[in-house]
Enzyme design. Sequence first.
Site, PDB file in Angstrom:
ATOM      1  N   CYS A  46       0.826  -1.206   0.000  1.00 30.37           N
ATOM      2  CA  CYS A  46       0.000   0.000   0.000  1.00 30.37           C
ATOM      3  C   CYS A  46       0.862   1.259   0.000  1.00 30.37           C
ATOM      4  CB  CYS A  46      -0.954   0.015   1.188  1.00 30.37           C
ATOM      5  SG  CYS A  46      -0.121  -0.127   2.790  1.00 30.37           S
ATOM      6  N   SER A 101       9.809   3.351   6.330  1.00 33.48           N
ATOM      7  CA  SER A 101       8.358   3.305   6.533  1.00 33.48           C
ATOM      8  C   SER A 101       7.850   4.584   7.190  1.00 33.48           C
ATOM      9  CB  SER A 101       7.987   2.112   7.421  1.00 33.48           C
ATOM     10  OG  SER A 101       8.370   0.899   6.820  1.00 33.48           O
ATOM     11  N   GLU A 106       8.168  -0.266  11.862  1.00 32.66           N
ATOM     12  CA  GLU A 106       6.941  -1.075  11.800  1.00 32.66           C
ATOM     13  C   GLU A 106       7.258  -2.471  11.254  1.00 32.66           C
ATOM     14  OE1 GLU A 106       5.125  -1.986   8.954  1.00 32.66           O
ATOM     15  OE2 GLU A 106       5.981  -0.793   7.332  1.00 32.66           O
ATOM     16  N   GLY A 184     -19.055   2.734  22.017  1.00 36.47           N
ATOM     17  CA  GLY A 184     -18.940   3.163  20.629  1.00 36.47           C
ATOM     18  C   GLY A 184     -18.458   2.041  19.729  1.00 36.47           C
ATOM     19  N   GLY A 186     -18.002   2.550  16.401  1.00 39.03           N
ATOM     20  CA  GLY A 186     -17.498   3.160  15.177  1.00 39.03           C
ATOM     21  C   GLY A 186     -16.127   2.633  14.824  1.00 39.03           C
ATOM     22  N   GLY A 189     -13.727   2.405  17.978  1.00 40.35           N
ATOM     23  CA  GLY A 189     -14.197   1.375  18.903  1.00 40.35           C
ATOM     24  C   GLY A 189     -14.031  -0.019  18.332  1.00 40.35           C
TER      25      GLY A 189
END
Length: 411
Positions: A46, A101, A106, A184, A186, A189
């Site tokens: 990506c 990165s 990472e 939550g 969303g 959460g």
Amino acid sequence: MIAVAGISYYSAGFDMLAKYAGLAEEAASGNSISGAFTGIVWVSTCNRVEIYADIPVHCRKRAERLMLQQFGLTEKTEGFYIYTEDEAILHLLKVAAGLDSAVTGEDQVLGQLKLAYKNAVTANLTSPWLNRIFHKAFETGKSIRNLTDINKGHQSIASIAVALAGSFVTEYPAESSNGVLILGAGETGALVAEILVNKGFSNISIWNRSTIKARKLAVKLGLNVVTTDQLEHSYRTSSVVMVAIRNKEPLLNYGAERTAPSAKRLVVDLSMPFQVADTAENANNYVYNLSHIAAIRKETLEKRKEAIDDAMQLIWSAMSELATWKEDQWIGKTLQQWKLLMQQLKERQVRDYAEKHPEVDSATLSRFGEELSANILRQLAWSIRQQQKDGADWNKWSKLLANVEPYEQLN
């Protein structure tokens, strides 16, 4: 010559990167390799699209043209980068270490490199030199993560929140069985819930204004759904509470004590604006919000930056080992070339001698020639090794011997 060409989000942005992502996947799925290359490995993530190649040329400009052609280009455009030889190897080692990165150190990129390499090996697209370099990159990337602080600590908001929960239950083991409440369902959460499950937390409950959304996430991750009527009781019994909602007014009295006397509670407010007031913190109620998480994140980043020097020391060591290995290949090449020369010489000399002396047993003469050739090769190998130990220019001498013309071409 080893070379790498590519484009990344950092060098050109996502729009340009997306343009070439499909090209890399198509090329990497092929089962053949152009005659211009000895080996190739496509890497498509990506954040980057790159091709690593072993090219049987010594001209840098020609190598650059070949690399650009893989992207359908005739010249390097803005955002593209090309490195050759030591610079290409250094780039791969930095990528494997997570130094190239967005989040320093990472771990995901190392797995992505391994998958890209595995695909290339499966398709028989690699070369011995590429194999050596990639294996060294994997080994170095793993060592850097084990021996330095390059990947220590957490960077994402959700992972820091879960790390706080982990530290809390470690410090207060008695609270580990009292459950986690997430307010939550969303994006934040849901991500926190997923990480909690992956980290082995159990008895996780979730509340959301939309019960349907909460139930959907609960089914996916194996959570308990809390209704609004049950919310206050669930808050008072939970030892860890993650708040990821947007309310104009406080949803609960976040300073309320636990049902068990002197029981501890961790409240992590991941909302903006903050939902939990500073006044909610007391001797048994520990409150963290995004300001605290930002400070933790900054501290982690600083520690990772400090570890870059340590990581680079390991990378330079890997570079040195690869350089030594490559130089050692000249010994094998030299001996292989001279074995061919001795074979040609032996065959001609035995043939000529047998024609002049037909009474001699040619089989015995041939065995004598083979023994003589073997002894000469052993002496040559010993001499090269001695030069390697004692002579600063041993590799130049070895390369010179390796490029001697075949016997038949000299006569």
